[in-house]
Design a protein around this motif. Structure first.
Motif, PDB file in Angstrom:
ATOM      1  N   ALA A  98       0.829  -1.093   0.119  1.00  0.00           N
ATOM      2  CA  ALA A  98      -0.045   0.027   0.110  1.00  0.00           C
ATOM      3  C   ALA A  98       0.973   1.447   0.101  1.00  0.00           C
ATOM      4  CB  ALA A  98      -0.790  -0.118   1.394  1.00  0.00           C
ATOM      5  N   ASP A  99       0.373   2.394  -0.581  1.00  0.00           N
ATOM      6  CA  ASP A  99       0.890   3.488  -0.135  1.00  0.00           C
ATOM      7  C   ASP A  99       1.027   3.821   1.157  1.00  0.00           C
ATOM      8  OD1 ASP A  99       0.750   6.892  -0.283  1.00  0.00           O
ATOM      9  OD2 ASP A  99       1.462   6.435  -2.406  1.00  0.00           O
ATOM     10  N   LEU A 100       2.080   4.600   1.565  1.00  0.00           N
ATOM     11  CA  LEU A 100       2.258   4.809   2.927  1.00  0.00           C
ATOM     12  C   LEU A 100       1.014   5.928   3.273  1.00  0.00           C
ATOM     13  CD1 LEU A 100       3.880   4.820   5.823  1.00  0.00           C
ATOM     14  CD2 LEU A 100       5.091   6.734   4.990  1.00  0.00           C
ATOM     15  N   LEU A 101       0.760   6.986   2.436  1.00  0.00           N
ATOM     16  CA  LEU A 101      -0.452   7.841   2.895  1.00  0.00           C
ATOM     17  C   LEU A 101      -1.973   7.216   3.017  1.00  0.00           C
ATOM     18  CD1 LEU A 101       0.940  10.894   0.662  1.00  0.00           C
ATOM     19  CD2 LEU A 101       0.859  10.331   3.039  1.00  0.00           C
ATOM     20  N   ASP A 102      -1.843   5.807   2.399  1.00  0.00           N
ATOM     21  CA  ASP A 102      -3.158   5.156   2.777  1.00  0.00           C
ATOM     22  C   ASP A 102      -3.465   4.748   4.323  1.00  0.00           C
ATOM     23  OD1 ASP A 102      -3.713   5.449  -0.015  1.00  0.00           O
ATOM     24  OD2 ASP A 102      -3.106   3.152  -0.492  1.00  0.00           O
TER      25      ASP A 102
END
Length: 169
Positions: free
Chosen positions: A104-108
């Protein structure tokens, strides 16, 4: 000339390119800059890059802090915020690892990023047990270690919250 360049480089590192001069609350500004840098590093190279950068910033920060505080009365001047970077990155490693494992994207996983920031600032400001011990050392290593330990505490607290949210609830 070389000594002046070395001192200037140490000052730039220790203040995280001047972020430590921001007021009020330079430690919080340093932590906020650290979060932005951690997100960037994670986006570029993932968890491994952030973990590697964290180790590097600890040792470079220790060196820079030693240079900047050599001969000074104050062993931990407020403009030195490289220690916040090391500690904040440790606090974010749990979330970075979670993003890595989930592809996943860290910002998710932004609640984990926010929790890591808040917990790190809480432990860095209140200096419970080992954080306070490291701070009382009165040397450059203590400056770095108190934030490293606060970062470990924050990583543990963030991990506990993640388990509670994702497993228990």
């Amino acid at each position: 000339m070389q000594n002046t360049l070395l001192k200037s480089a140490a000052q730039a590192v220790a203040t995280v390119a001047g972020a430590g001069y921001l007021r009020p609350a330079p430690g919080t500004w340093g932590s906020a800059v650290a979060v932005g840098l951690a997100i960037l590093i994670h986006q570029i190279g993932g968890f491994a890059a952030l973990a590697t950068a964290t180790v590097l910033v600890f040792f470079v920060g220790w060196w820079a802090t030693k240079q900047v505080t050599r001969g000074a009365e104050d062993h931990d001047p407020s403009e030195v915020v490289i220690d916040e970077v090391a500690g904040q990155w440790i606090a974010l490693l749990v979330t970075s690892y979670g993003a890595h494992r989930m592809s996943a994207d860290l910002l998710d996983l932004y609640p984990g990023v926010i929790a890591g920031f808040i917990f790190f600032r809480l432990f860095d400001i209140t200096k419970p047990n080992l954080v306070g011990w490291a701070d009382r050392r009165g040397d450059a290593l203590g400056v770095m270690l108190d934030d490293v330990i606060a970062g470990v505490y924050a990583a543990i607290a963030t991990g506990i919250l993640a388990v509670l949210f994702h497993v228990v609830l």
